[in-house]
Design an enzyme around this catalytic site. Sequence first.
Site: not given
Ligand SMILES: NC(=O)c1ccc[n+]([C@@H]2O[C@H](COP(=O)([O-])OP(=O)(O)OC[C@H]3O[C@@H](n4cnc5c(N)ncnc54)[C@H](O)[C@@H]3O)[C@@H](O)[C@H]2O)c1
Ligand SMILES: [Zn+2]
Length: 356
Positions: A177, A215, A255
Site C-alpha cells: 500500500e 492517503k 492482500h
Molecule cells: N478500513 C479500511 O479502510 C481498511 C483498509 C485496508 C484493509 N482493511 C481490512 O483490514 C483487514 C486486514 O488487515 P491486516 O492485514 O492488518 O490483518 P489482521 O488484522 O488479520 O492481522 C494480520 C495478523 O497479524 C496479527 N498481528 C497483528 N498485529 C501484530 C503484531 N504487531 N505482531 C504480530 N502479529 C500481529 C493478527 O493477529 C493477525 O493474525 C481486512 O479485513 C481488510 O478488509 C480495512
Molecule cells: Zn489494499
Amino acid sequence: MEAIQLKDYTIHVGPLQQSLPGFLKELSYSALFVIADDNTQEHCLPLLEETLGKIRWERILIPPGEEHKNLNTCRHIWAQLMKRQAGRDALVLNLGGGVIGDMGGFCAATFKRGLRFIQIPTTLLSQVDASIGGKLGIDFMQAKNSIGLFGDPLGVFIDPAFLETLSRRELRSGYAEIIKHSLIADAGQWAQLQQLRRLDEAGWEALITHSLHIKKKIVEADPFEKGLRKALNFGHTIGHAIEGFALETQGQLLHGEAVAIGMACEAYLSAKEVGLPENDVEQIARYIIGHYGHNPLSPEHFDAYLNLMGNDKKNEGQRINFSLINPVGRAVINRHCPPERIIESLEFYNNLSRIH
Ligand SMILES: NC(=O)c1ccc[n+]([C@@H]2O[C@H](COP(=O)([O-])OP(=O)(O)OC[C@H]3O[C@@H](n4cnc5c(N)ncnc54)[C@H](O)[C@@H]3O)[C@@H](O)[C@H]2O)c1
Ligand SMILES: [Zn+2]
C-alpha cells in the site's frame, strides 16, 4: 513524534507512551475496554499495558484472522460490553490489525447507538491504510466488508515498534500500500522507495507518515468514494481477483501480495490504455519482483480471474473499470479495459522472469 491532522481527528505516529496517556487524560469516560486478539494480546498488549500504567481497563479477547471478522465475533464483543455494563460514555481501544480496527470500530459505533473508540493499528497494512478513511465493518455471507458504516475514531495511535513482531510476509503485504500511494500520487516518494531494497532497513516512522499524508489528501477530497478516491484502487481490480481466487483454492496469498501482482499488471495496462512510458512499467515490475518474488499465474485460471473482476462471459464486450496511472504519481480513474487486454497484462506478468 509526527501528527497528521485530519478534519475530525489526529493520527499520532511515534512511541505510544508519548501520545496516548496525555490524550486519555483529557477525556472523560466511564470505562475503558481494550479489544485484542490472541496475537496482539501476546505481542502488543504488554506495551499498551505499560503505557496505560494506573489507568483501569478491561479486556475483550477475540480469535485472530479474517475468518472471524463476522457477526458471531460481533455478538461476542457486544455481549461482553453488555455483561460488563458498558454505558454510552464508555471508551473502546482497538488493538490489532485491520480486522480488529474494522470490526472493533463497527461494534463500538453500533453499540447503544455509538460508543467512542480509538484505533491502535498494529500491522503495517492497518497503519498505512485502514487507519484513515473511516471505513468500519465486517464480512457477511462470503462478501467482504458487506455490512458496515463510515465512522471516525477519536484518534489513531501508530507505534512502529509494533512492527517488530510482525512476520516478514505481513510486513511486505502492508508495504504494497506504501508502494501504491507513491505510484498514484507522489513520484518523489516513488523515487525514494527505489533506494529501499530491504524492508528491515526501513525507517518506518517517516515512511508511514508520508504515506498517510498521501492517503489523507485523497480521502479528504472525496470522503464518500464518489470519484477521486477510486485512485486508491490502483492494483486492486486485478489484485482482488487474484486474492479472492487464492482464497477459494490454494489459500495463502495475503492482500498486499496479491495487490503487488495487480500493480505490475495494471502498470502494463497503464502503458497500453493511458500511455505510461514503458520504462516506468519495467521499473515498477522489477521493483515488485525484487520485493515479492515472481509467482506466475496459471493461464487456466485466467477466466476465473475475469469472472471475479465482474466480467460475465454471457455479456460479450463487457468492460472492467480500472484506476490506472500516467505519469507515475498521477492516477487516471474510470478506465474501462476489454478482457483481452486484461489477459495480456496477466501474461505480461507471467513473462517478467525473462526480462530479469
Ligand atoms: N478500513 C479500511 O479502510 C481498511 C483498509 C485496508 C484493509 N482493511 C481490512 O483490514 C483487514 C486486514 O488487515 P491486516 O492485514 O492488518 O490483518 P489482521 O488484522 O488479520 O492481522 C494480520 C495478523 O497479524 C496479527 N498481528 C497483528 N498485529 C501484530 C503484531 N504487531 N505482531 C504480530 N502479529 C500481529 C493478527 O493477529 C493477525 O493474525 C481486512 O479485513 C481488510 O478488509 C480495512
Ligand atoms: Zn489494499
